[in-house]
Every structure is written in C-alpha cells, then in structure tokens.
Design a protein around this motif. Structure first.
Motif, mmCIF file in Angstrom:
data_model
loop_
_atom_site.group_PDB
_atom_site.id
_atom_site.type_symbol
_atom_site.label_atom_id
_atom_site.label_comp_id
_atom_site.label_asym_id
_atom_site.label_seq_id
_atom_site.Cartn_x
_atom_site.Cartn_y
_atom_site.Cartn_z
ATOM 1 N N VAL A 38 38.269 11.316 27.485
ATOM 2 C CA VAL A 38 37.095 12.194 26.400
ATOM 3 C C VAL A 38 37.474 13.678 26.216
ATOM 4 O O VAL A 38 37.421 14.407 27.824
ATOM 5 N N ILE A 39 38.197 14.410 25.120
ATOM 6 C CA ILE A 39 38.311 15.900 25.374
ATOM 7 C C ILE A 39 37.112 16.977 24.167
ATOM 8 O O ILE A 39 37.437 16.748 23.482
ATOM 9 N N THR A 40 36.843 17.355 25.216
ATOM 10 C CA THR A 40 36.096 18.351 24.443
ATOM 11 C C THR A 40 36.336 19.241 24.235
ATOM 12 O O THR A 40 37.179 21.009 24.866
ATOM 13 N N GLY A 41 36.646 19.742 22.831
ATOM 14 C CA GLY A 41 37.157 21.101 22.125
ATOM 15 C C GLY A 41 37.534 20.934 20.829
ATOM 16 O O GLY A 41 37.326 19.767 20.200
ATOM 17 N N ALA A 42 37.664 22.002 20.370
ATOM 18 C CA ALA A 42 38.391 21.340 18.877
ATOM 19 C C ALA A 42 40.111 21.839 19.059
ATOM 20 O O ALA A 42 40.878 21.979 19.882
ATOM 21 N N ALA A 43 39.635 20.669 17.819
ATOM 22 C CA ALA A 43 40.594 19.389 18.158
ATOM 23 C C ALA A 43 42.566 20.356 17.463
ATOM 24 O O ALA A 43 43.171 20.212 18.239
ATOM 25 N N ALA A 44 41.500 21.224 16.510
ATOM 26 C CA ALA A 44 43.229 22.412 15.639
ATOM 27 C C ALA A 44 43.186 23.368 17.441
ATOM 28 O O ALA A 44 44.821 23.621 16.907
ATOM 29 N N LEU A 94 45.661 19.618 20.023
ATOM 30 C CA LEU A 94 46.187 19.154 19.191
ATOM 31 C C LEU A 94 47.806 19.339 18.961
ATOM 32 O O LEU A 94 48.422 18.824 19.091
ATOM 33 N N PRO A 95 47.720 21.207 19.197
ATOM 34 C CA PRO A 95 49.169 22.068 19.643
ATOM 35 C C PRO A 95 49.693 21.437 21.153
ATOM 36 O O PRO A 95 50.793 21.633 21.198
ATOM 37 N N ARG A 96 49.121 20.721 21.431
ATOM 38 C CA ARG A 96 49.649 20.900 23.355
ATOM 39 C C ARG A 96 49.552 20.060 23.578
ATOM 40 O O ARG A 96 50.126 18.890 24.621
ATOM 41 N N MET A 97 49.558 18.863 22.528
ATOM 42 C CA MET A 97 49.899 17.289 22.917
ATOM 43 C C MET A 97 51.463 17.442 22.812
ATOM 44 O O MET A 97 51.985 17.832 21.105
ATOM 45 N N VAL A 133 41.745 9.956 12.255
ATOM 46 C CA VAL A 133 41.086 10.976 11.924
ATOM 47 C C VAL A 133 39.873 10.857 11.438
ATOM 48 O O VAL A 133 40.055 10.023 10.250
ATOM 49 N N ASP A 134 39.007 11.631 11.527
ATOM 50 C CA ASP A 134 38.022 11.193 11.190
ATOM 51 C C ASP A 134 37.176 12.371 11.477
ATOM 52 O O ASP A 134 36.043 11.997 12.776
ATOM 53 N N ALA A 135 37.117 13.984 11.472
ATOM 54 C CA ALA A 135 36.379 14.856 11.941
ATOM 55 C C ALA A 135 36.147 15.762 10.739
ATOM 56 O O ALA A 135 36.045 15.313 9.373
ATOM 57 N N ASP A 136 36.030 17.519 10.662
ATOM 58 C CA ASP A 136 35.708 18.228 9.691
ATOM 59 C C ASP A 136 37.346 17.677 9.114
ATOM 60 O O ASP A 136 38.068 17.596 8.511
ATOM 61 N N LYS A 137 36.632 17.820 7.455
ATOM 62 C CA LYS A 137 36.705 17.926 6.119
ATOM 63 C C LYS A 137 38.016 18.981 6.128
ATOM 64 O O LYS A 137 39.151 18.447 5.302
ATOM 65 N N ASP A 138 37.339 20.378 5.613
ATOM 66 C CA ASP A 138 38.521 21.262 5.157
ATOM 67 C C ASP A 138 39.533 21.513 5.965
ATOM 68 O O ASP A 138 40.445 21.843 5.854
ATOM 69 N N TYR A 162 41.169 19.137 7.691
ATOM 70 C CA TYR A 162 42.447 17.367 7.616
ATOM 71 C C TYR A 162 44.426 18.333 7.655
ATOM 72 O O TYR A 162 44.595 17.449 8.090
ATOM 73 N N PRO A 163 44.205 18.823 6.574
ATOM 74 C CA PRO A 163 45.724 19.448 6.570
ATOM 75 C C PRO A 163 46.323 19.290 8.026
ATOM 76 O O PRO A 163 47.093 19.186 8.080
ATOM 77 N N THR A 164 45.229 20.411 8.821
ATOM 78 C CA THR A 164 45.950 20.776 10.072
ATOM 79 C C THR A 164 45.573 19.504 11.034
ATOM 80 O O THR A 164 46.824 19.636 11.788
ATOM 81 N N TYR A 165 44.800 18.984 11.080
ATOM 82 C CA TYR A 165 44.633 17.260 12.133
ATOM 83 C C TYR A 165 46.093 16.430 11.773
ATOM 84 O O TYR A 165 46.358 15.775 11.787
ATOM 85 N N VAL A 166 46.064 16.169 10.294
ATOM 86 C CA VAL A 166 47.424 15.392 10.124
ATOM 87 C C VAL A 166 48.349 16.011 9.675
ATOM 88 O O VAL A 166 49.156 14.726 10.698
ATOM 89 N N GLY A 167 48.749 17.534 9.933
ATOM 90 C CA GLY A 167 50.354 17.403 9.922
ATOM 91 C C GLY A 167 50.375 17.202 11.718
ATOM 92 O O GLY A 167 51.247 17.433 11.902
#
Length: 211
Positions: A111-117, A120-123, A133-138, A140-145
């Motif tokens: 469980v990682i607490t933090g802003a996914a944006a 994710l770049p560190r993974m 993916v089921d988080a802040d909809k606006d 989504y393009p960043t998360y999905v990328g």
C-alpha cells in the motif's frame, strides 16, 4: 441493433454475487465518503481477468476502501502481490482492514500513500501483469499513459468509469470530465500496442491487452 432490456442489464450486473467482505468494505467506504467503489459487475470482471492471466503482479491506481482490491486478490494466485496507490491514508486504512478481514496476509499487499502521478514515474517498465485505474478522472490520461508502459506483453489494462454515468455515449455531454474520458477511450481503442474492448458493465469498464 436491439438493445438489452433493463432487466437483462440488472441480471448480468448481479449475476456474480458480491461477497460479504466486499459488501462490508463498500459500506465502510460509503460511511466515510470514500471514492465510489467499483460496481459488482465490474468487480467480477476484475476477478475474472486477474485469474485469466494468473496475475502475480497487479497495480491499482485508486485504493478506495478496498473493494476493488478484494476482487483482484480473489482472482490472483496465492503468491500474487497487489500494489495499490492512493492519496488518502484514511482510505488505505479502510482497505487494510478489508484485506485483513478477508484473510489476506499483509505480505500480499503493498500500500503506497501518495499522488499516483508522482509515484508511477518511479515504477519499472513491464513490471506488472495487470493494472487497474480507478482514481481522479481528469488525470486518467496521465495514469493510463504510465499503465501501458508498466504492463508486460500480454498484460491487461482495466480502466473503470469509462461510460461515466451514460454521459460518454451522449454527444451532447461535453463537460471536461466526460470529454476527457471519451477522448481517452478513443485513444486507447486506436493504440497500436493494445487490443481494446469497452464493456457495458457497472459504469463502463475498458479492457485492453498489451501486444
């Protein structure tokens, strides 16, 4: 093409019963005002897909109260690990409670607490069998990328809420969130590295397999 009758939609949505532990997590999340959990139909799809690829490494963007995580864990092999990211520590406290009540040892979840944006770049590229993916909809393009980058070949991407309360299918609905999700769906549909389908379950589940 004739449409399904509402009764058929309802029957399909509830065809796989919601486990009691998931129902309890959903109820706690509602009491806290946590983000809306996945629908029962969407949860059943998550479990099915996790089982179909024997997903040992699953990433979830948006923990909520743990409902989607429970569905995913129930489809994963016994040595599978769910990594879940959420900006809310309180949501994740509820999720940990749900996982424990379901009998999953703490080693099964990261469980990682933090802003996914920012996380994710560190993974590492190609490190996951499945990403949900089921988080802040606006955002989504960043998360999905990042999700596409993080999937191995043959890995599965699942994006929830892609019909967005029936607005995505309505050309007259042009608010920012609906437009973002509509455009994202088309981008994923036309992505050369993905085989994509949009499933009309719950609030719309887009599923894609990375070639």
């Amino acid at each position: 093409m004739s449409g399904l009758k509402p009764a058929s939609w309802s029957y399909a949505e509830e065809f796989v019963p919601e486990p009691e532990v998931v129902e309890a997590a959903r109820r706690r999340g509602a009491e806290l005002g946590a983000a809306s959990p996945v629908g029962t139909g969407a949860g059943a799809v998550l479990r099915l897909l996790a089982a179909s690829v024997r997903a040992k490494h699953v990433l979830e963007v948006g923990t909520g109260a743990g409902t989607s995580g429970l569905w995913l864990l129930s489809g994963m092999p016994d040595d599978g690990i769910l990594t879940t990211i959420d900006v809310s520590a309180e949501h994740q406290r509820l999720a940990r409670q749900a996982y424990a009540e379901a009998g999953y040892p703490h080693q099964r979840t990261r469980v990682i607490t933090g802003a996914a944006a920012e996380v994710l770049p560190r993974m590492a590229d190609g490190g996951y069998d499945m990403v949900h993916v089921d988080a802040d909809k606006d955002t989504y393009p960043t998360y999905v990328g990042h999700a596409v980058r993080l999937l191995r070949s043959g890995g599965v991407l699942v994006v929830d809420n892609m019909l967005w309360h029936d607005k995505v299918a309505d050309p007259a609905s042009r608010d920012a969130t609906t437009t973002t999700l509509r455009d994202l769906g088309k981008t994923l549909r036309d992505h050369d590295d993905l085989v994509t389908a949009l499933l009309p379950v719950s609030d719309g589940v887009l599923v894609a397999v990375r070639r």
